[in-house]
Design a protein around this motif. Structure first.
Motif, PDB file in Angstrom:
ATOM      1  N   GLN A  73      -0.706   7.278  -9.466  1.00 27.36           N
ATOM      2  CA  GLN A  73      -1.056   6.242 -10.434  1.00 27.36           C
ATOM      3  C   GLN A  73      -1.078   6.835 -11.831  1.00 27.36           C
ATOM      4  OE1 GLN A  73      -5.141   5.186 -10.363  1.00 27.36           O
ATOM      5  NE2 GLN A  73      -4.945   3.397 -11.709  1.00 27.36           N
ATOM      6  N   SER A  99       3.715  -2.397 -11.288  1.00 20.81           N
ATOM      7  CA  SER A  99       3.291  -2.314 -12.673  1.00 20.81           C
ATOM      8  C   SER A  99       2.318  -3.454 -12.943  1.00 20.81           C
ATOM      9  CB  SER A  99       4.492  -2.433 -13.621  1.00 20.81           C
ATOM     10  OG  SER A  99       4.076  -2.322 -14.973  1.00 20.81           O
ATOM     11  N   GLY A 100       1.084  -3.116 -13.288  1.00 20.17           N
ATOM     12  CA  GLY A 100       0.107  -4.147 -13.595  1.00 20.17           C
ATOM     13  C   GLY A 100      -1.239  -3.983 -12.945  1.00 20.17           C
ATOM     14  N   ARG A 116      -1.583   1.645 -15.304  1.00 19.17           N
ATOM     15  CA  ARG A 116      -1.362   0.500 -14.411  1.00 19.17           C
ATOM     16  C   ARG A 116      -0.019   0.584 -13.680  1.00 19.17           C
ATOM     17  NH1 ARG A 116      -3.977  -5.110 -16.670  1.00 19.17           N
ATOM     18  NH2 ARG A 116      -6.013  -4.253 -17.277  1.00 19.17           N
ATOM     19  N   ASP A 117       0.573   1.763 -13.681  1.00 22.99           N
ATOM     20  CA  ASP A 117       1.806   1.985 -12.932  1.00 22.99           C
ATOM     21  C   ASP A 117       1.489   2.788 -11.675  1.00 22.99           C
ATOM     22  OD1 ASP A 117       3.418   0.666 -14.801  1.00 22.99           O
ATOM     23  OD2 ASP A 117       3.577   2.483 -16.027  1.00 22.99           O
ATOM     24  N   TRP A 118       2.022   2.325 -10.561  1.00 22.89           N
ATOM     25  CA  TRP A 118       1.744   2.927  -9.262  1.00 22.89           C
ATOM     26  C   TRP A 118       3.054   3.190  -8.534  1.00 22.89           C
ATOM     27  CZ3 TRP A 118      -3.457   3.058  -7.215  1.00 22.89           C
ATOM     28  CH2 TRP A 118      -4.404   2.408  -8.014  1.00 22.89           C
ATOM     29  N   ARG A 119       3.059   4.248  -7.736  1.00 21.09           N
ATOM     30  CA  ARG A 119       4.139   4.441  -6.781  1.00 21.09           C
ATOM     31  C   ARG A 119       3.538   4.810  -5.437  1.00 21.09           C
ATOM     32  NH1 ARG A 119       9.591   8.078  -7.424  1.00 21.09           N
ATOM     33  NH2 ARG A 119      10.233   6.341  -8.730  1.00 21.09           N
ATOM     34  N   PRO A 132       5.009   7.695 -10.892  1.00 18.11           N
ATOM     35  CA  PRO A 132       5.367   6.276 -10.869  1.00 18.11           C
ATOM     36  C   PRO A 132       6.524   5.914 -11.789  1.00 18.11           C
ATOM     37  CG  PRO A 132       2.998   6.584 -11.217  1.00 18.11           C
ATOM     38  CD  PRO A 132       3.659   7.917 -11.418  1.00 18.11           C
ATOM     39  N   GLU A 133       6.927   6.806 -12.674  1.00 20.60           N
ATOM     40  CA  GLU A 133       7.960   6.461 -13.656  1.00 20.60           C
ATOM     41  C   GLU A 133       9.325   6.352 -12.998  1.00 20.60           C
ATOM     42  OE1 GLU A 133       7.874   9.321 -16.722  1.00 20.60           O
ATOM     43  OE2 GLU A 133       5.868   8.775 -17.446  1.00 20.60           O
ATOM     44  N   SER A 173       7.101   0.457  -6.088  1.00 13.36           N
ATOM     45  CA  SER A 173       6.656   0.644  -7.461  1.00 13.36           C
ATOM     46  C   SER A 173       5.977  -0.627  -7.949  1.00 13.36           C
ATOM     47  CB  SER A 173       7.833   0.989  -8.377  1.00 13.36           C
ATOM     48  OG  SER A 173       8.344   2.261  -8.067  1.00 13.36           O
ATOM     49  N   ARG A 190       2.760  -7.799 -12.495  1.00 13.38           N
ATOM     50  CA  ARG A 190       4.211  -7.747 -12.455  1.00 13.38           C
ATOM     51  C   ARG A 190       4.628  -6.666 -11.464  1.00 13.38           C
ATOM     52  NH1 ARG A 190       7.908  -5.099 -15.934  1.00 13.38           N
ATOM     53  NH2 ARG A 190       6.115  -4.321 -17.089  1.00 13.38           N
ATOM     54  N   LEU A 230       7.531  -4.475  -9.986  1.00 17.93           N
ATOM     55  CA  LEU A 230       8.850  -4.061 -10.448  1.00 17.93           C
ATOM     56  C   LEU A 230       9.865  -3.996  -9.328  1.00 17.93           C
ATOM     57  CD1 LEU A 230       8.155  -1.322 -13.107  1.00 17.93           C
ATOM     58  CD2 LEU A 230       8.738  -3.708 -13.447  1.00 17.93           C
TER      59      LEU A 230
END
Length: 283
Positions: A123, A91-92, A126-129, A65-66, A89, A2, A4
């Motif tokens: 990271q 997510s996954g 599983r959230d990245w920016r 990443p938030e 961003s 997914r 974002l």
């Protein structure tokens, strides 16, 4: 997987304080993958990119990443003097390979934008920016001839030592000499990129580097060209070329004997500042 969002923020102000996150193995791997991707011509939508210099890893851009709504505030806290910044961003993705696949699929235009110079990746699970940015010009430059000579000096310094350009080894190479004809050709192409807001070896009239050299009366056995954008010193330009296998191979090619180089600035252009190094061997 997914995806974002991708968001951009623009700022022309200087920023005041600092914060950064350490680069982990997966984060460093993703930066390497993005630079490898940029170093080759890529099809992105209806466009095909040119080979791009490597992005510099900058820990000030390794933002949490938030969320993405606080991007400008986060950049201010990181003390990064930006002109333009864009964040991706995700997510996954479980690892850097999966994250790179998502970037190729949905954000190729962002990572193939020649105006960006620096990158930071963070990271959390599983959230990245992924943050790409172009900084303010940090110093005063001389005229294009003076900076072209600095480009020549930095290139000759690099050619003194053997090095790997990607997987290809190159021995130390003899110093290049300055060619006023190639310098004029490089200056004209650089001004065209800046004033016409494009980044390519092919100019708006469809001419190649070889075409432009021939029109200037330069009869050659070999011709090659490196271009860069967004970098504000000759040394930064050369560092970016050395980190890109194709540019590095041109720079280290022992068959080249001469070069000319130049920069041009246009504040209305996307990247602000552009560079050309034109390499040749006369007949």
């Amino acid at each position: 997987m997914r995806v974002l969002s991708s968001v951009a923020a623009l700022s022309l102000g200087l920023v005041m304080s600092t914060s950064a996150l350490a680069v982990t193995g997966e984060e460093a791997q993703l930066i390497d993958s993005i630079n490898t991707y940029r170093s080759q011509a890529q099809r992105c939508g209806e466009d095909v990119s040119v080979e791009l210099p490597a992005l510099n890893s900058d820990t000030r851009l390794a933002l949490s990443p938030e969320g993405t709504r606080d991007l400008q505030q986060a950049m201010s806290r990181a003390a990064y003097p930006m002109v333009n910044v864009q964040a991706i961003s995700l997510s996954g993705p479980r690892d850097a390979t999966a994250a790179m696949n998502a970037i190729k699929e949905s954000f190729c235009q962002v990572v193939l934008d020649p105006q960006f110079v620096d990158i930071g990746v963070s990271q959390e699970g599983r959230d990245w920016r992924i943050v790409l940015a172009r900084p303010l010009l940090s110093g005063r430059l001389g005229d294009w001839q003076a900076e072209g000579q600095k480009l020549l000096q930095a290139i000759n310094n690099a050619r003194r030592a053997p090095r790997q350009c990607g997987g290809q080894p190159f021995p130390a190479a003899s110093a290049l000499s300055w060619s006023p004809v190639l310098a004029d050709v490089a200056a004209n192409h650089t001004r065209a990129m800046a004033n016409q807001n494009f980044f390519d070896h092919i100019d708006k009239d469809g001419r190649t580097p070889g075409d432009r050299a021939e029109l200037a009366g330069y009869l050659y056995r070999l011709i090659g060209e490196n271009i860069a954008a967004g970098r504000d010193t000759a040394q930064k330009v050369v560092d970016g070329w050395l980190d890109s296998p194709g540019h590095c191979a041109t720079l280290m090619n022992p068959d080249f004997q001469e070069m000319g180089g130049a920069y041009a600035v246009d504040p209305k252009s996307d990247a602000g500042i552009y560079w050309t190094g034109l390499f040749g061997t006369p007949q």
